[in-house]
Design a protein around this motif. Structure first.
Motif, short mmCIF file in Angstrom:
data_model
loop_
_atom_site.label_atom_id
_atom_site.label_comp_id
_atom_site.label_asym_id
_atom_site.label_seq_id
_atom_site.Cartn_x
_atom_site.Cartn_y
_atom_site.Cartn_z
N THR A 24 0.91 -1.29 -0.11
CA THR A 24 -0.05 -0.34 0.18
C THR A 24 1.06 1.43 -0.07
O THR A 24 0.64 2.32 -0.81
CB THR A 24 -0.89 -0.16 1.13
OG1 THR A 24 -1.85 -1.05 1.16
CG2 THR A 24 -1.76 1.37 1.11
N SER A 25 1.85 1.12 0.87
CA SER A 25 2.77 2.36 0.89
C SER A 25 3.51 2.63 -0.55
O SER A 25 3.93 3.70 -0.76
CB SER A 25 3.77 2.22 2.07
OG SER A 25 4.71 1.28 1.85
N GLY A 27 2.26 2.07 -3.38
CA GLY A 27 1.18 2.59 -4.25
C GLY A 27 0.56 1.70 -5.04
O GLY A 27 -0.15 1.92 -6.15
N TRP A 28 0.85 -0.02 -4.84
CA TRP A 28 0.08 -0.67 -5.41
C TRP A 28 -1.46 -1.02 -5.63
O TRP A 28 -2.19 -1.40 -6.50
CB TRP A 28 0.71 -2.28 -5.12
CG TRP A 28 1.96 -2.60 -5.38
CD1 TRP A 28 3.08 -2.34 -4.87
CD2 TRP A 28 2.16 -3.10 -6.94
NE1 TRP A 28 4.29 -2.98 -5.78
CE2 TRP A 28 3.71 -3.22 -6.84
CE3 TRP A 28 1.49 -3.13 -7.99
CZ2 TRP A 28 4.23 -3.63 -8.03
CZ3 TRP A 28 1.99 -3.39 -8.91
CH2 TRP A 28 3.65 -3.80 -9.20
N PHE A 29 -2.18 -0.15 -4.53
CA PHE A 29 -3.40 -0.24 -4.37
C PHE A 29 -4.13 1.36 -4.98
O PHE A 29 -5.26 1.35 -4.81
CB PHE A 29 -4.05 -0.58 -3.11
CG PHE A 29 -3.36 -1.98 -2.87
CD1 PHE A 29 -4.16 -3.05 -3.30
CD2 PHE A 29 -2.40 -2.09 -1.69
CE1 PHE A 29 -3.50 -4.45 -2.90
CE2 PHE A 29 -2.07 -3.27 -1.55
CZ PHE A 29 -2.40 -4.50 -2.07
N ASP A 30 -3.16 2.19 -5.35
CA ASP A 30 -3.71 3.54 -5.69
C ASP A 30 -4.38 3.44 -6.87
O ASP A 30 -4.21 2.59 -7.79
CB ASP A 30 -2.46 4.43 -5.75
CG ASP A 30 -1.74 4.81 -4.85
OD1 ASP A 30 -2.04 4.27 -3.69
OD2 ASP A 30 -0.76 5.45 -4.97
N ALA A 31 -5.65 4.39 -6.88
CA ALA A 31 -6.27 4.66 -8.17
C ALA A 31 -5.47 5.11 -9.30
O ALA A 31 -4.52 5.85 -9.01
CB ALA A 31 -7.59 5.31 -7.99
N ARG A 33 -3.68 3.61 -11.55
CA ARG A 33 -2.31 2.78 -11.84
C ARG A 33 -2.79 2.26 -13.26
O ARG A 33 -3.83 1.93 -13.71
CB ARG A 33 -2.05 1.67 -11.05
CG ARG A 33 -1.56 2.34 -9.68
CD ARG A 33 -0.41 2.05 -8.77
NE ARG A 33 0.55 1.07 -9.53
CZ ARG A 33 1.66 0.69 -8.98
NH1 ARG A 33 2.02 1.36 -7.82
NH2 ARG A 33 2.58 0.13 -9.60
N ALA A 37 -6.63 -3.65 -10.78
CA ALA A 37 -6.37 -3.58 -9.46
C ALA A 37 -6.10 -4.82 -8.80
O ALA A 37 -6.19 -5.92 -9.53
CB ALA A 37 -7.86 -3.53 -8.87
#
Length: 160
Positions: A24-25, A27-31, A33, A37
């Motif tokens: 998460t830190s 950015g793997w789950f950021d909108a 990308r 998902a």
């Protein structure tokens, strides 16, 4: 005292939550990308059912125990932890598994929390051993969703 299956469950949950927090830190789950998902599941998927692209399965197996010293009730338990990623393409699969490997390689120790309470409490730590990354070769994949299957696995050691 935390023992048996409860202790094992707390270890697996804590390691999984810690790695997901790191992803998460990063950015793997950021909108926004460019990849689809990431879906996180807490078990290895059924081999006969289709797996959605970019599924990260967190599982464990091969729990073993050794006595630490003769005549003592102390033991060291080893739990195999697996992060299986079924990527939408080779680049995404290698990237996320590489990030997991790098994180585990740097920390080499995980805090274990009791998630049964509203505010999880730190209970103890486990250490990492036998860290590896494996990949399933596309020519051995039996299903389309296994074409970009990468695995990061390691053993955590818990002294009881």
């Amino acid at each position: 005292m935390l023992t048996g299956g409860l202790r094992d469950r707390m270890i697996i949950e804590s390691v999984g939550n810690d790695v997901v927090a790191e992803l998460t830190s990063l950015g793997w789950f950021d909108a926004g990308r460019r990849h689809s998902a990431i879906i996180v599941v807490d078990e290895f998927p059924d081999q006969q059912a289709a797996v959605a692209p970019n599924t990260l399965a967190i599982s464990s197996e091969q729990i073993t125990a050794d006595s630490i010293e003769m005549g003592s009730t102390l033991s060291e338990r080893q739990i195999g932890i697996f992060f299986d990623f079924f990527g939408e393409n080779d680049a995404v699969a290698r990237h996320i598994i590489g990030d997991i490997f790098d994180y585990v390689y740097v920390v080499m120790r995980f805090p274990v929390y009791d998630y049964r309470v509203a505010t999880p409490t730190l209970e103890f730590y486990v250490t990492v051993d036998d860290l590896t990354v494996n990949q399933r070769e596309p020519d051995t994949a039996t299903n389309q969703w296994q074409r970009h299957w990468r695995i990061c696995s390691f053993v955590v050691e818990d002294e009881r």
